[in-house]
Scaffold this motif. Structure first.
Motif, PDB file in Angstrom:
ATOM      1  N   LEU A  14      71.713  -0.336   3.915  1.00  0.00           N
ATOM      2  CA  LEU A  14      70.818  -1.428   3.525  1.00  0.00           C
ATOM      3  C   LEU A  14      71.671  -2.491   2.840  1.00  0.00           C
ATOM      4  O   LEU A  14      72.282  -2.220   1.795  1.00  0.00           O
ATOM      5  CB  LEU A  14      69.733  -0.922   2.571  1.00  0.00           C
ATOM      6  CG  LEU A  14      68.658  -0.050   3.213  1.00  0.00           C
ATOM      7  CD1 LEU A  14      68.041   0.878   2.201  1.00  0.00           C
ATOM      8  CD2 LEU A  14      67.610  -0.935   3.859  1.00  0.00           C
ATOM      9  N   SER A  48      67.767 -10.586  14.561  1.00  0.00           N
ATOM     10  CA  SER A  48      66.677  -9.642  14.396  1.00  0.00           C
ATOM     11  C   SER A  48      65.366 -10.301  14.804  1.00  0.00           C
ATOM     12  O   SER A  48      65.200 -11.511  14.662  1.00  0.00           O
ATOM     13  CB  SER A  48      66.580  -9.191  12.934  1.00  0.00           C
ATOM     14  OG  SER A  48      65.571  -8.214  12.779  1.00  0.00           O
ATOM     15  N   GLY A  68      68.428  -5.891   4.929  1.00  0.00           N
ATOM     16  CA  GLY A  68      68.388  -5.404   6.302  1.00  0.00           C
ATOM     17  C   GLY A  68      69.144  -4.108   6.470  1.00  0.00           C
ATOM     18  O   GLY A  68      70.102  -3.826   5.748  1.00  0.00           O
ATOM     19  N   VAL A  69      68.691  -3.312   7.431  1.00  0.00           N
ATOM     20  CA  VAL A  69      69.424  -2.115   7.841  1.00  0.00           C
ATOM     21  C   VAL A  69      70.401  -2.563   8.914  1.00  0.00           C
ATOM     22  O   VAL A  69      69.999  -3.123   9.932  1.00  0.00           O
ATOM     23  CB  VAL A  69      68.471  -1.033   8.398  1.00  0.00           C
ATOM     24  CG1 VAL A  69      69.260   0.209   8.806  1.00  0.00           C
ATOM     25  CG2 VAL A  69      67.396  -0.676   7.386  1.00  0.00           C
ATOM     26  N   CYS A  84      69.917  -5.809  13.821  1.00  0.00           N
ATOM     27  CA  CYS A  84      69.638  -5.291  12.485  1.00  0.00           C
ATOM     28  C   CYS A  84      68.127  -5.215  12.323  1.00  0.00           C
ATOM     29  O   CYS A  84      67.379  -5.749  13.137  1.00  0.00           O
ATOM     30  CB  CYS A  84      70.263  -6.165  11.393  1.00  0.00           C
ATOM     31  SG  CYS A  84      69.591  -7.832  11.286  1.00  0.00           S
ATOM     32  N   LEU A  85      67.684  -4.556  11.284  1.00  0.00           N
ATOM     33  CA  LEU A  85      66.262  -4.442  10.976  1.00  0.00           C
ATOM     34  C   LEU A  85      66.025  -5.062   9.605  1.00  0.00           C
ATOM     35  O   LEU A  85      66.505  -4.544   8.591  1.00  0.00           O
ATOM     36  CB  LEU A  85      65.826  -2.978  10.978  1.00  0.00           C
ATOM     37  CG  LEU A  85      64.394  -2.706  10.530  1.00  0.00           C
ATOM     38  CD1 LEU A  85      63.413  -3.241  11.579  1.00  0.00           C
ATOM     39  CD2 LEU A  85      64.179  -1.215  10.331  1.00  0.00           C
ATOM     40  N   THR A  87      63.874  -5.705   6.450  1.00  0.00           N
ATOM     41  CA  THR A  87      62.876  -4.827   5.839  1.00  0.00           C
ATOM     42  C   THR A  87      61.744  -5.605   5.179  1.00  0.00           C
ATOM     43  O   THR A  87      61.911  -6.745   4.750  1.00  0.00           O
ATOM     44  CB  THR A  87      63.525  -3.906   4.793  1.00  0.00           C
ATOM     45  OG1 THR A  87      64.115  -4.714   3.775  1.00  0.00           O
ATOM     46  CG2 THR A  87      64.567  -3.003   5.426  1.00  0.00           C
ATOM     47  N   PHE A  89      57.271  -4.927   3.633  1.00  0.00           N
ATOM     48  CA  PHE A  89      56.147  -4.049   3.297  1.00  0.00           C
ATOM     49  C   PHE A  89      54.874  -4.638   3.870  1.00  0.00           C
ATOM     50  O   PHE A  89      54.694  -5.864   3.841  1.00  0.00           O
ATOM     51  CB  PHE A  89      55.981  -3.943   1.772  1.00  0.00           C
ATOM     52  CG  PHE A  89      57.191  -3.400   1.077  1.00  0.00           C
ATOM     53  CD1 PHE A  89      57.385  -2.040   0.958  1.00  0.00           C
ATOM     54  CD2 PHE A  89      58.139  -4.264   0.535  1.00  0.00           C
ATOM     55  CE1 PHE A  89      58.501  -1.540   0.313  1.00  0.00           C
ATOM     56  CE2 PHE A  89      59.257  -3.771  -0.108  1.00  0.00           C
ATOM     57  CZ  PHE A  89      59.438  -2.410  -0.224  1.00  0.00           C
ATOM     58  N   CYS A  99      61.096  -7.635   1.951  1.00  0.00           N
ATOM     59  CA  CYS A  99      61.752  -6.954   0.843  1.00  0.00           C
ATOM     60  C   CYS A  99      62.970  -7.809   0.489  1.00  0.00           C
ATOM     61  O   CYS A  99      63.852  -8.001   1.330  1.00  0.00           O
ATOM     62  CB  CYS A  99      62.181  -5.558   1.281  1.00  0.00           C
ATOM     63  SG  CYS A  99      63.107  -4.656   0.043  1.00  0.00           S
TER      64      CYS A  99
END
Length: 112
Positions: A14, A48, A68-69, A84-85, A87, A89, A99
């Motif tokens: 992360l 992304s 990001g992941v 990438c991901l 993040t 909620f 996030c």
């Protein structure tokens, strides 16, 4: 909820990045943007797809820090190869809120 070990958690990279561009992604099945996120000199800029259209406009995303992941394999999302991901909620209505760090930190900094 499945419990994981701390070693498993450490496998997830992360990292903090800064959105350098954001544009609509009309080919996505659900409303989304294509984000280009700069994760610093070690990782560079990654693309992304992000379903964050309810709370954000593309012009408001540029310059924002995100988390990001960065160690997931690339994933084909329509014509986009996501690298990438980013993040977030789900809020009470199911829309995604990003996030984000609450302070400015160097790009590429890892969440621990």
């Amino acid at each position: 909820m499945e419990m994981i070990s701390f070693a498993d958690f450490l496998k997830v990279e992360l990292r903090v990045g800064r959105v350098v561009s954001a544009e609509p992604f009309p080919q996505a099945r659900k409303p989304a943007y294509i984000l280009h996120v700069d994760f610093g000199p070690e990782l560079g800029v990654r693309k992304s797809s992000a379903q964050i259209t309810v709370h954000y406009r593309p012009e408001d995303l540029v310059g924002r820090l995100v988390v990001g992941v960065v160690n997931l394999p690339p994933k084909q999302i329509g014509p986009l190869m996501s690298e990438c991901l980013v993040t977030g909620f789900h809020d009470a209505d199911g829309a995604v809120a990003l996030c984000v760090p609450d302070r400015d930190v160097p790009l590429g900094t890892r969440l621990l």
